[in-house]
Design a protein around this motif. Structure first.
Motif, PDB file in Angstrom:
ATOM      1  N   ALA A  30       0.811  -1.226   0.000  1.00  0.00           N
ATOM      2  CA  ALA A  30       0.000   0.000   0.000  1.00  0.00           C
ATOM      3  C   ALA A  30       0.843   1.274   0.000  1.00  0.00           C
ATOM      4  O   ALA A  30       0.311   2.363  -0.218  1.00  0.00           O
ATOM      5  CB  ALA A  30      -0.931   0.005   1.214  1.00  0.00           C
ATOM      6  N   VAL A  31       2.135   1.150   0.204  1.00  0.00           N
ATOM      7  CA  VAL A  31       2.996   2.329   0.347  1.00  0.00           C
ATOM      8  C   VAL A  31       3.416   2.880  -1.010  1.00  0.00           C
ATOM      9  O   VAL A  31       3.902   2.148  -1.870  1.00  0.00           O
ATOM     10  CB  VAL A  31       4.257   1.992   1.170  1.00  0.00           C
ATOM     11  N   SER A  32       3.211   4.185  -1.177  1.00  0.00           N
ATOM     12  CA  SER A  32       3.720   4.898  -2.351  1.00  0.00           C
ATOM     13  C   SER A  32       4.230   6.250  -1.889  1.00  0.00           C
ATOM     14  O   SER A  32       3.754   6.801  -0.879  1.00  0.00           O
ATOM     15  CB  SER A  32       2.622   5.092  -3.405  1.00  0.00           C
ATOM     16  N   LEU A  33       5.185   6.788  -2.617  1.00  0.00           N
ATOM     17  CA  LEU A  33       5.712   8.105  -2.254  1.00  0.00           C
ATOM     18  C   LEU A  33       4.633   9.170  -2.353  1.00  0.00           C
ATOM     19  O   LEU A  33       4.539  10.054  -1.494  1.00  0.00           O
ATOM     20  CB  LEU A  33       6.912   8.462  -3.137  1.00  0.00           C
ATOM     21  N   ARG A  34       3.817   9.101  -3.379  1.00  0.00           N
ATOM     22  CA  ARG A  34       2.733  10.086  -3.536  1.00  0.00           C
ATOM     23  C   ARG A  34       1.737  10.007  -2.385  1.00  0.00           C
ATOM     24  O   ARG A  34       1.293  11.026  -1.866  1.00  0.00           O
ATOM     25  CB  ARG A  34       2.012   9.884  -4.873  1.00  0.00           C
ATOM     26  N   GLY A  35       1.369   8.797  -2.012  1.00  0.00           N
ATOM     27  CA  GLY A  35       0.439   8.618  -0.901  1.00  0.00           C
ATOM     28  C   GLY A  35       0.999   9.156   0.404  1.00  0.00           C
ATOM     29  O   GLY A  35       0.289   9.790   1.187  1.00  0.00           O
ATOM     30  N   LEU A  36       2.280   8.913   0.637  1.00  0.00           N
ATOM     31  CA  LEU A  36       2.919   9.426   1.846  1.00  0.00           C
ATOM     32  C   LEU A  36       3.009  10.947   1.816  1.00  0.00           C
ATOM     33  O   LEU A  36       2.863  11.602   2.850  1.00  0.00           O
ATOM     34  CB  LEU A  36       4.293   8.795   2.028  1.00  0.00           C
ATOM     35  N   ALA A  37       3.238  11.508   0.648  1.00  0.00           N
ATOM     36  CA  ALA A  37       3.260  12.968   0.517  1.00  0.00           C
ATOM     37  C   ALA A  37       1.898  13.542   0.889  1.00  0.00           C
ATOM     38  O   ALA A  37       1.817  14.567   1.593  1.00  0.00           O
ATOM     39  CB  ALA A  37       3.651  13.371  -0.901  1.00  0.00           C
ATOM     40  N   ARG A  38       0.831  12.904   0.425  1.00  0.00           N
ATOM     41  CA  ARG A  38      -0.524  13.375   0.787  1.00  0.00           C
ATOM     42  C   ARG A  38      -0.729  13.306   2.295  1.00  0.00           C
ATOM     43  O   ARG A  38      -1.269  14.238   2.886  1.00  0.00           O
ATOM     44  CB  ARG A  38      -1.586  12.526   0.081  1.00  0.00           C
TER      45      ARG A  38
END
Length: 189
Positions: A30-38
């Motif tokens: 489930a981890v993505s850089l974009r998701g973490l940025a959000r």
């Protein structure tokens, strides 16, 4: 006042904490850089600035995990049983870290900081085994170290994955108490 995303205190630590939390709840996929940025309310490019890519992020998280494990293991001292419980305790307290630390397919295997952190964390468990077997050959020591690591790591994974749920083997509901009882049966010869 809303966050602007550009005046974040310690973005690197924030992103790592968010990644560990997401992995613990949703799994590593489930981890993505974009998701973490959000989640951190920063631009989508901000995590890439710190980690490069997903492998860089997960490698940094694994390094942090090995450093946390080292602290936990060193606090246990050289007693094998205490070090083994510390390992299990770490796995239960830091599931997001634990879930990536040994996944070489997700990490930058050639990262020297990762290798150093991994070696430091293993030294505590190795020293506990060495204290139990001071007269054994190097090969015997290595075999026992592998067995000890396999026991504590395997137990932590079984507990974390729910494999012991509703099992007669889980005669204790507290994982540390169950691990303590199991580890007490380990004898070095």
């Amino acid at each position: 006042m809303a966050k602007t995303g550009y005046h974040h205190g310690n973005l690197r630590a924030t992103i790592l904490a968010a990644a560990a939390e997401q992995i613990a709840t949703d799994g590593v996929d489930a981890v993505s850089l974009r998701g973490l940025a959000r989640r951190a309310e920063v631009s989508h490019a901000a995590p890439a600035h710190h980690f490069g890519d997903r492998a860089g992020l997960l490698t940094a998280l694994a390094i942090e995990g090995f450093e946390l494990l080292t602290v936990e293991m060193n606090a246990a001292g050289t007693d094998f049983h205490a070090a083994a419980i510390a390992y299990v305790r770490f796995a239960l307290r830091h599931p997001g870290h634990f879930d990536v630390m040994f996944r070489r397919d997700l990490l930058r295997g050639d990262d020297p900081q990762l290798a150093q952190a991994r070696n430091r964390s293993g030294a505590a468990l190795r020293s506990g085994v060495a204290a139990e077997q001071p007269d054994h050959s190097e090969r015997g020591q290595l075999a026992t170290q592998l067995a000890a690591w396999s026991i504590v790591h395997g137990f932590a994974v079984l507990w974390r994955e729910g494999a012991l749920e509703n099992s007669a083997l889980a005669f204790e509901q507290d994982p540390e108490a169950l691990a303590r009882t199991m580890i007490a049966t380990v004898r070095f010869e």
